[in-house]
Structures are given as C-alpha cells and as structure tokens.
Design an enzyme around this catalytic site. Sequence first.
Site, PDB file in Angstrom:
ATOM      1  N   ILE A 206       0.831  -1.202   0.000  1.00 55.20           N
ATOM      2  CA  ILE A 206       0.000   0.000   0.000  1.00 55.20           C
ATOM      3  C   ILE A 206       0.865   1.251   0.000  1.00 55.20           C
ATOM      4  O   ILE A 206       0.644   2.182  -0.788  1.00 55.20           O
ATOM      5  CB  ILE A 206      -0.953  -0.003   1.211  1.00 55.20           C
ATOM      6  CG1 ILE A 206      -1.996  -1.119   1.064  1.00 55.20           C
ATOM      7  CG2 ILE A 206      -1.651   1.353   1.358  1.00 55.20           C
ATOM      8  CD1 ILE A 206      -2.869  -1.314   2.279  1.00 55.20           C
ATOM      9  N   VAL A 288      -4.982   5.557   6.788  1.00 61.67           N
ATOM     10  CA  VAL A 288      -5.708   4.450   6.161  1.00 61.67           C
ATOM     11  C   VAL A 288      -5.245   3.118   6.757  1.00 61.67           C
ATOM     12  O   VAL A 288      -5.529   2.055   6.214  1.00 61.67           O
ATOM     13  CB  VAL A 288      -5.521   4.433   4.628  1.00 61.67           C
ATOM     14  CG1 VAL A 288      -6.188   5.642   3.990  1.00 61.67           C
ATOM     15  CG2 VAL A 288      -4.041   4.352   4.243  1.00 61.67           C
ATOM     16  N   GLY A 289      -4.499   3.187   7.867  1.00 62.12           N
ATOM     17  CA  GLY A 289      -4.000   1.985   8.523  1.00 62.12           C
ATOM     18  C   GLY A 289      -5.031   1.414   9.469  1.00 62.12           C
ATOM     19  O   GLY A 289      -5.917   0.654   9.077  1.00 62.12           O
ATOM     20  N   ARG A 290      -4.943   1.819  10.724  1.00 58.77           N
ATOM     21  CA  ARG A 290      -5.919   1.431  11.738  1.00 58.77           C
ATOM     22  C   ARG A 290      -6.162   2.612  12.666  1.00 58.77           C
ATOM     23  O   ARG A 290      -5.265   3.421  12.920  1.00 58.77           O
ATOM     24  CB  ARG A 290      -5.430   0.207  12.544  1.00 58.77           C
ATOM     25  CG  ARG A 290      -5.524  -1.117  11.798  1.00 58.77           C
ATOM     26  CD  ARG A 290      -6.974  -1.516  11.556  1.00 58.77           C
ATOM     27  NE  ARG A 290      -7.096  -2.793  10.850  1.00 58.77           N
ATOM     28  CZ  ARG A 290      -7.239  -2.926   9.548  1.00 58.77           C
ATOM     29  NH1 ARG A 290      -7.206  -1.833   8.775  1.00 58.77           N
ATOM     30  NH2 ARG A 290      -7.392  -4.113   8.995  1.00 58.77           N
ATOM     31  N   ASP A 314      -9.886   7.207   7.074  1.00 60.28           N
ATOM     32  CA  ASP A 314     -10.711   6.115   6.555  1.00 60.28           C
ATOM     33  C   ASP A 314     -10.896   5.036   7.617  1.00 60.28           C
ATOM     34  O   ASP A 314     -11.662   4.096   7.422  1.00 60.28           O
ATOM     35  CB  ASP A 314     -10.066   5.515   5.299  1.00 60.28           C
ATOM     36  CG  ASP A 314     -10.980   4.515   4.600  1.00 60.28           C
ATOM     37  OD1 ASP A 314     -12.146   4.880   4.321  1.00 60.28           O
ATOM     38  OD2 ASP A 314     -10.550   3.371   4.341  1.00 60.28           O
ATOM     39  N   GLU A 319     -14.563   2.009  15.633  1.00 62.90           N
ATOM     40  CA  GLU A 319     -15.443   1.562  14.541  1.00 62.90           C
ATOM     41  C   GLU A 319     -16.436   0.520  15.052  1.00 62.90           C
ATOM     42  O   GLU A 319     -16.090  -0.289  15.914  1.00 62.90           O
ATOM     43  CB  GLU A 319     -14.595   0.953  13.416  1.00 62.90           C
ATOM     44  CG  GLU A 319     -13.891   2.005  12.575  1.00 62.90           C
ATOM     45  CD  GLU A 319     -13.302   1.427  11.299  1.00 62.90           C
ATOM     46  OE1 GLU A 319     -14.028   0.686  10.610  1.00 62.90           O
ATOM     47  OE2 GLU A 319     -12.142   1.726  11.004  1.00 62.90           O
ATOM     48  N   HIS A 335     -14.336   3.665   5.956  1.00 61.92           N
ATOM     49  CA  HIS A 335     -13.488   2.477   5.822  1.00 61.92           C
ATOM     50  C   HIS A 335     -13.740   1.791   4.476  1.00 61.92           C
ATOM     51  O   HIS A 335     -14.053   0.590   4.411  1.00 61.92           O
ATOM     52  CB  HIS A 335     -13.720   1.499   6.979  1.00 61.92           C
ATOM     53  CG  HIS A 335     -12.525   0.610   7.225  1.00 61.92           C
ATOM     54  ND1 HIS A 335     -12.222   0.081   8.460  1.00 61.92           N
ATOM     55  CD2 HIS A 335     -11.554   0.143   6.382  1.00 61.92           C
ATOM     56  CE1 HIS A 335     -11.132  -0.668   8.373  1.00 61.92           C
ATOM     57  NE2 HIS A 335     -10.721  -0.637   7.115  1.00 61.92           N
TER      58      HIS A 335
END
Length: 369
Positions: A206, A288-290, A314, A319, A335
């Site tokens: 990525i 955009v990882g965690r 994202d 979540e 996400h």
Amino acid sequence: MNMASEHADKPLIVFLGGLNTNLPEFERIKQKFAVLFYTPSTRKQFESDLETTLSKVVAIYGAWNHFASIGFVDESLIERFPPSLKLITVCSAGFGGIDLKALRKRGINFCNSPTFGAAAVAETVLYHVLNGFRKFSIFESLLRQEKHTIQTRTILGDVKKFDADTGKFIKNNDTSVNYCFGHHIGPLDVHSPVGKTVSIVGFGAIGKEVGTRLSSLGMEIIYIKRNKLSDKEEAELGYKVRYAAKLEQVVAESDCIVLCLPATPESQHMINKELIDKMKKGVVLVNVGRGALINETDMIQGLQQEKIGFVGLDVYPEEPLVSHVERQDMTLTPHIGSSTRENFDQTAVFCLENIENFVESGKLQNVQN
C-alpha cells in the site's frame, strides 16, 4: 436465513457473507462441494448451529464482514468448532479479534487475503491528501447549497474566521463582499501539493502505491519502515524516495504524513501529543491503517491548536462509530479504502481457490497461524 446445495454427501463449505455468485470459481465450488450460505443472528445461535447445521463443515469462507455478528472468535468459541473444520479463509487482510493460536491448537488453518486492494487504498489516500491541501470537499459542500460558483467562492473567501475549537468556518454576514478567486477560505490559504514533502509510514504494497500517486502530484517522498530498501528496490519504484527509520526523524519537515501500517502494541497511538508538538505547523495527516494508530484526543487538540492543519481518515478508533463529523478541517470516509468491485471479486477468487486446493490437495496460501 440459510441456503444449502443438495449435495449433502460432499464436503460442506460454509459461506459467511456474500460474494459474486457468477464467478466461474464459485460455479466450480458448487459442482464439487456442498455449499451453505449462513448468516448467524447471534453468538448463541452460532454456538447452537455448530452442533447441528454446521456440524460437518470442512471450510469456512469469510466475506468482508465475516464474524461481525458473532463477536470475538476466542478460545471458548473455537473449542465448540466441530472436528471436521480444517480451514477458515477470509477476504480481508486484517483479522483482529480472532485467536490464531487457539485455531492452530485445534488444527484449523486460518488464511487472510493478500493486499489486492493496495492500489484502491492508495486512491483513497490521494482523495484525502488532495482535500487536505486544496479543500475540495469544503467547496463542494457549499456549492451544493448555493448552486452558484462565484457565490460559493466569495462566501468562503470572505468567511469571518476559522474556529479551530469546533473546526468550523464562521461566515461573514456582511453582504458587500469582494470577488474571490478561491485561493483561500477566510484566513486559511489553499495550497498545491506540488513540492510539498510527504512522509509515508509503512511502506509495504500500500505504501509503495501511495508513493506512486503522490509522487505523480509532484510531492517529495520520504518512506518510513523498519528496514531500508536496497538501492535496487528503491530504483524499481520508479520515483525518487528518501528513507527514514522513524517518523520522529523527519516529522518537523513533513507537510503531509500518511499512515499505512497495521496497529501493533508498538505502533498504537504513535501519533500522540509528544509527536504532534514536533510537527510542522499546518501538517496534513491521513490515516488508512488502523484507528488505534492515532490518539484521537491528542489529534483533536492538535487541530484546535492549529498545529495540524487537516486530517483525512478512513479508519477510526471505535469503529463502526465515528466522531467529530461536524469538523470542516477533516475528510471522513467509511473504511472504504479498498472497496472496489475489482477487489471484492479478486479476494473472493483467492478464497475460493484456497478452499478448492486445500480440500483436494492440502495446499494453502497465506496461512497466518
């Protein structure tokens, strides 16, 4: 709730979640195995069905939301799995909440999917980075209300102030405003990413795709990972890069920081007050990882103090819940970093072929336990 094939005498494959049933790989599965589409309503129901409907399952296909309604796949649940179950293969790359050691203890292989969606995630980064510098989302939001290009730019150009505490622009009620080109929103300038420095934290599939896209914008690329790439590997990227072992080493010169790494005990809350204090004023931060990579409280404080200029997310710490949706100095996507039809089908094909090969020959790819 459930839909099973008539081939009850064949090995049973259970599908948690949907897939494109028109795929030729799925047609092969249907011909060779008994197929059951299963949606557990509760953990208790799943535990009960493991002794009845699912008692002869050989492999489980987990779609993107595989065990969401069940909760943690922990040792107490895994102990209830039938002896026939030998494989769980899932479409996602992530697999939090699944006890891999307990699965191995029971002789159950667990496989995730490779990062087919690396390019798609990088596209999502591109969206957030462009918004961070150009503020497209703010212009679009007002344009949908005003339905007038000049009026939209003029209102935003003449906003009274930016309230960093709330992350909102305060409009000027004075109607005698000047024409605005669109190069600023009140006191905040709109910038081009050209010539800006971006530090990409996590430089696997990525991160490399992110580098390709941001380099094409004219950004200077710093990559951060545990070990430096070889000169040959760097040359094969096709764009110029600079290496740093830690973000701390380059945070003060970074106009943009992109997080592309998993959450581990070492990386949890790597973006915190101590690091934010060292950041370049007005930095664009994209994750955009965690969600756990960022201390959310410290991040909001960084925005309020205008140390951080813009945030694009994202992924989120709690979540599926998302906070701070009212702030205009953030872009938020639900996400969907890798959410494309191409990735949906590619991961399905991988899992289907993994099941077929395993049952027929014992061969597996991407075993994680």
